[in-house]
Design a protein around this motif. Structure first.
Motif, PDB file in Angstrom:
ATOM      1  N   GLY A   1     -67.649  44.055  63.898  1.00  0.00           N
ATOM      2  CA  GLY A   1     -67.839  45.485  63.739  1.00  0.00           C
ATOM      3  C   GLY A   1     -67.223  46.041  62.478  1.00  0.00           C
ATOM      4  O   GLY A   1     -67.790  46.929  61.829  1.00  0.00           O
ATOM      5  N   GLY A   2     -66.048  45.523  62.103  1.00  0.00           N
ATOM      6  CA  GLY A   2     -65.380  46.012  60.915  1.00  0.00           C
ATOM      7  C   GLY A   2     -66.157  45.772  59.639  1.00  0.00           C
ATOM      8  O   GLY A   2     -66.062  46.546  58.679  1.00  0.00           O
ATOM      9  N   LEU A   3     -66.942  44.710  59.616  1.00  0.00           N
ATOM     10  CA  LEU A   3     -67.750  44.385  58.442  1.00  0.00           C
ATOM     11  C   LEU A   3     -69.170  44.923  58.554  1.00  0.00           C
ATOM     12  O   LEU A   3     -69.914  44.955  57.573  1.00  0.00           O
ATOM     13  N   GLY A   4     -69.559  45.312  59.770  1.00  0.00           N
ATOM     14  CA  GLY A   4     -70.897  45.874  59.959  1.00  0.00           C
ATOM     15  C   GLY A   4     -72.006  44.845  60.021  1.00  0.00           C
ATOM     16  O   GLY A   4     -73.162  45.154  59.694  1.00  0.00           O
ATOM     17  N   PHE A   5     -71.684  43.623  60.463  1.00  0.00           N
ATOM     18  CA  PHE A   5     -72.691  42.566  60.543  1.00  0.00           C
ATOM     19  C   PHE A   5     -72.651  41.869  61.897  1.00  0.00           C
ATOM     20  O   PHE A   5     -71.603  41.782  62.544  1.00  0.00           O
ATOM     21  N   TYR A   6     -73.796  41.353  62.303  1.00  0.00           N
ATOM     22  CA  TYR A   6     -73.826  40.331  63.334  1.00  0.00           C
ATOM     23  C   TYR A   6     -74.593  39.151  62.762  1.00  0.00           C
ATOM     24  O   TYR A   6     -75.283  39.270  61.735  1.00  0.00           O
TER      25      TYR A   6
ATOM     26  N   ALA B   1     -79.056  13.934  58.499  1.00  0.00           N
ATOM     27  CA  ALA B   1     -78.955  13.976  59.954  1.00  0.00           C
ATOM     28  C   ALA B   1     -78.654  15.382  60.444  1.00  0.00           C
ATOM     29  O   ALA B   1     -79.073  15.776  61.536  1.00  0.00           O
ATOM     30  N   LEU B   2     -77.914  16.148  59.633  1.00  0.00           N
ATOM     31  CA  LEU B   2     -77.510  17.494  60.011  1.00  0.00           C
ATOM     32  C   LEU B   2     -78.190  18.549  59.144  1.00  0.00           C
ATOM     33  O   LEU B   2     -78.281  18.398  57.921  1.00  0.00           O
ATOM     34  N   TYR B   3     -78.639  19.615  59.777  1.00  0.00           N
ATOM     35  CA  TYR B   3     -79.119  20.805  59.082  1.00  0.00           C
ATOM     36  C   TYR B   3     -78.382  22.011  59.657  1.00  0.00           C
ATOM     37  O   TYR B   3     -78.239  22.136  60.886  1.00  0.00           O
ATOM     38  N   GLY B   4     -77.931  22.888  58.794  1.00  0.00           N
ATOM     39  CA  GLY B   4     -77.269  24.095  59.258  1.00  0.00           C
ATOM     40  C   GLY B   4     -77.833  25.313  58.550  1.00  0.00           C
ATOM     41  O   GLY B   4     -77.983  25.309  57.326  1.00  0.00           O
ATOM     42  N   THR B   5     -78.132  26.360  59.313  1.00  0.00           N
ATOM     43  CA  THR B   5     -78.700  27.584  58.754  1.00  0.00           C
ATOM     44  C   THR B   5     -77.984  28.789  59.351  1.00  0.00           C
ATOM     45  O   THR B   5     -77.795  28.863  60.572  1.00  0.00           O
ATOM     46  N   SER B   6     -77.576  29.728  58.498  1.00  0.00           N
ATOM     47  CA  SER B   6     -76.936  30.955  58.963  1.00  0.00           C
ATOM     48  C   SER B   6     -77.821  32.154  58.654  1.00  0.00           C
ATOM     49  O   SER B   6     -78.493  32.192  57.618  1.00  0.00           O
ATOM     50  N   LEU B   7     -77.799  33.127  59.560  1.00  0.00           N
ATOM     51  CA  LEU B   7     -78.503  34.382  59.368  1.00  0.00           C
ATOM     52  C   LEU B   7     -77.524  35.528  59.550  1.00  0.00           C
ATOM     53  O   LEU B   7     -76.693  35.511  60.465  1.00  0.00           O
ATOM     54  N   LEU B   8     -77.636  36.528  58.671  1.00  0.00           N
ATOM     55  CA  LEU B   8     -76.754  37.690  58.704  1.00  0.00           C
ATOM     56  C   LEU B   8     -77.605  38.941  58.857  1.00  0.00           C
ATOM     57  O   LEU B   8     -78.614  39.105  58.150  1.00  0.00           O
ATOM     58  N   PHE B   9     -77.200  39.833  59.795  1.00  0.00           N
ATOM     59  CA  PHE B   9     -77.965  41.045  60.083  1.00  0.00           C
ATOM     60  C   PHE B   9     -77.070  42.279  59.993  1.00  0.00           C
ATOM     61  O   PHE B   9     -75.871  42.214  60.282  1.00  0.00           O
ATOM     62  N   ASP B  10     -77.680  43.402  59.653  1.00  0.00           N
ATOM     63  CA  ASP B  10     -76.988  44.688  59.644  1.00  0.00           C
ATOM     64  C   ASP B  10     -76.735  45.114  61.091  1.00  0.00           C
ATOM     65  O   ASP B  10     -77.677  45.226  61.883  1.00  0.00           O
ATOM     66  N   LEU B  11     -75.473  45.359  61.428  1.00  0.00           N
ATOM     67  CA  LEU B  11     -75.120  45.690  62.802  1.00  0.00           C
ATOM     68  C   LEU B  11     -75.620  47.073  63.222  1.00  0.00           C
ATOM     69  O   LEU B  11     -75.850  47.329  64.406  1.00  0.00           O
TER      70      LEU B  11
ATOM     71  N   GLY C   1     -60.141  43.664  68.641  1.00  0.00           N
ATOM     72  CA  GLY C   1     -61.235  44.061  69.512  1.00  0.00           C
ATOM     73  C   GLY C   1     -62.438  44.592  68.771  1.00  0.00           C
ATOM     74  O   GLY C   1     -63.334  45.190  69.383  1.00  0.00           O
ATOM     75  N   ASP C   2     -62.481  44.379  67.459  1.00  0.00           N
ATOM     76  CA  ASP C   2     -63.602  44.860  66.652  1.00  0.00           C
ATOM     77  C   ASP C   2     -64.656  43.784  66.410  1.00  0.00           C
ATOM     78  O   ASP C   2     -65.514  43.930  65.532  1.00  0.00           O
ATOM     79  N   ALA C   3     -64.581  42.708  67.169  1.00  0.00           N
ATOM     80  CA  ALA C   3     -65.534  41.609  67.011  1.00  0.00           C
ATOM     81  C   ALA C   3     -65.807  40.994  68.374  1.00  0.00           C
ATOM     82  O   ALA C   3     -65.006  41.129  69.302  1.00  0.00           O
ATOM     83  N   ALA C   4     -66.918  40.313  68.475  1.00  0.00           N
ATOM     84  CA  ALA C   4     -67.266  39.668  69.750  1.00  0.00           C
ATOM     85  C   ALA C   4     -67.977  38.350  69.503  1.00  0.00           C
ATOM     86  O   ALA C   4     -68.784  38.227  68.571  1.00  0.00           O
ATOM     87  N   LEU C   5     -67.643  37.369  70.331  1.00  0.00           N
ATOM     88  CA  LEU C   5     -68.365  36.096  70.342  1.00  0.00           C
ATOM     89  C   LEU C   5     -69.389  36.144  71.463  1.00  0.00           C
ATOM     90  O   LEU C   5     -69.088  36.581  72.574  1.00  0.00           O
ATOM     91  N   TRP C   6     -70.586  35.691  71.186  1.00  0.00           N
ATOM     92  CA  TRP C   6     -71.642  35.679  72.185  1.00  0.00           C
ATOM     93  C   TRP C   6     -71.773  34.268  72.763  1.00  0.00           C
ATOM     94  O   TRP C   6     -71.299  33.289  72.159  1.00  0.00           O
TER      95      TRP C   6
END
Length: 337
Positions: free
Chosen positions: A62-67, A85-95, A35-40
């Motif tokens: 939550g355990g890692l402190g990121f969203y 054909a495919l592009y993928g980009t990830s962003l990491l933020f301080d929770l 229960g320390d994480a959530a999918l949006w």
């Protein structure tokens, strides 16, 4: 002023390993189960139906402190323009503060974390004496799935590789995949199994203890009557409504596990048999099995299915591990916003 780390594909491939990906994905599953994480809510948008679209997966750990979030876009006409054909980009933020911490190329992250996910399902659900593995699908994910499975299941002696839709291409695909597997495992014990092409899909299914599927199939190719008692199947191909790799009839008697119940029933391998009424919809999430809160395989004759739809938490946990590795090694580029 806020500093953010930027990691391109080259930097990620220098930093990310099979053990790192496995550890990150397991942690993501555990955080979710506690229960320390959530999918949006997922976002899917078609710019031009059948030709160009994007999807966004996001959540928090939550355990890692990121969203974070991952945006993947597909533009089918791009290869004709000399573009992917495919592009993928990830962003990491301080929770805690919302400050952006990392911008990453999501392509190699997706490959590693997807391979790790399928293999983790096999680690916790396959029979301990499993010795034969079938990789059904010869696309870009195949080497990562095989490598992660061999890393986590060192008792595997033989790997069969098959292209279920074009069996005549299995040998050439196997020849290309084998050195990729060896490279991925070079830093963590090496490749200890024989890898061979298996153009006869039925025979390969009947003789395999563990089956990994990774195709875009919309018509199942693993028939229920081929699957022997005690087999484990990790399915990673289904990621949108209508996709299916495994015969619906198998769900009537198998023990079914998944990464996220709602996602499995809406876009995963479970979706078609569930909507058809063949499958009750009862899914044990893999995080509960890893933590010990849920039972996994309870008998050597159980047929187990792991529906790995791919969740944002896998990407966030892997990105967090990469950010730490980049900070420790000085790789990547630091930009000030």
């Amino acid at each position: 002023m806020t500093e953010m780390t930027v990691l391109n594909g080259v930097a990620i491939e220098e930093l990310l390993t099979i053990p790192m990906a496995v550890e990150a994905v397991e942690q993501a599953y555990l955080e979710k189960s506690k229960g320390d994480a959530a999918l949006w809510p997922m976002v899917f948008h078609e710019f031009d139906p059948g030709h160009a679209d994007l999807d966004i997966k996001s959540g928090d750990l939550g355990g890692l402190g990121f969203y974070g979030l991952k945006v993947v876009s597909w533009f089918g006409a791009n290869p004709g323009k000399g573009l992917p054909a495919l592009y993928g980009t990830s962003l990491l933020f301080d929770l805690a503060t919302g400050a952006p911490r990392a911008l990453l190329n999501a392509g190699p992250i997706t490959d590693f974390r997807t391979g790790a996910a399928g293999a983790i399902g096999a680690k916790y659900l396959a029979r301990p004496d499993a010795e034969t593995l079938l990789m059904a699908g010869t696309g870009a994910l195949a080497p990562y799935l095989i490598a992660a499975a061999l890393y986590l299941l060192p008792q595997i002696k033989t790997v069969y590789v098959t292209n279920p839709h074009h069996p005549e291409c299995s040998a050439a695909a196997c020849e290309a995949i084998t050195p990729q597997v060896e490279k991925l495992l070079s830093g963590c014990g090496g490749c200890h199994a024989a890898i061979a092409a298996a153009p006869d899909l039925e025979k390969a299914v009947r003789h395999s203890d563990v089956i990994l599927t990774a195709t875009p199939a919309r018509k199942p190719f693993i028939k229920a009557e081929w699957v022997q008692p005690g087999t484990h199947i990790s399915c990673v191909g289904a990621d949108m409504p209508g996709k299916q790799e495994v015969d619906s009839a198998l769900f009537a008697s198998a023990k079914v596990f998944g990464d996220d119940t709602a996602q499995c029933l809406s876009v995963g391998e479970c979706e078609v048999p569930y909507k058809a009424g063949v499958f009750s919809g009862h899914i044990c999430e893999i995080g509960g099995v890893i933590s010990g809160a849920e039972a996994g395989r309870t008998d050597a004759s159980d047929i187990t299915i792991f529906d790995s739809t791919g969740i944002a938490l896998q990407d966030i946990a892997t990105a967090a591990a990469l950010l730490q590795a980049a900070q420790e090694t000085g790789k990547g580029q630091t930009v000030t916003l």
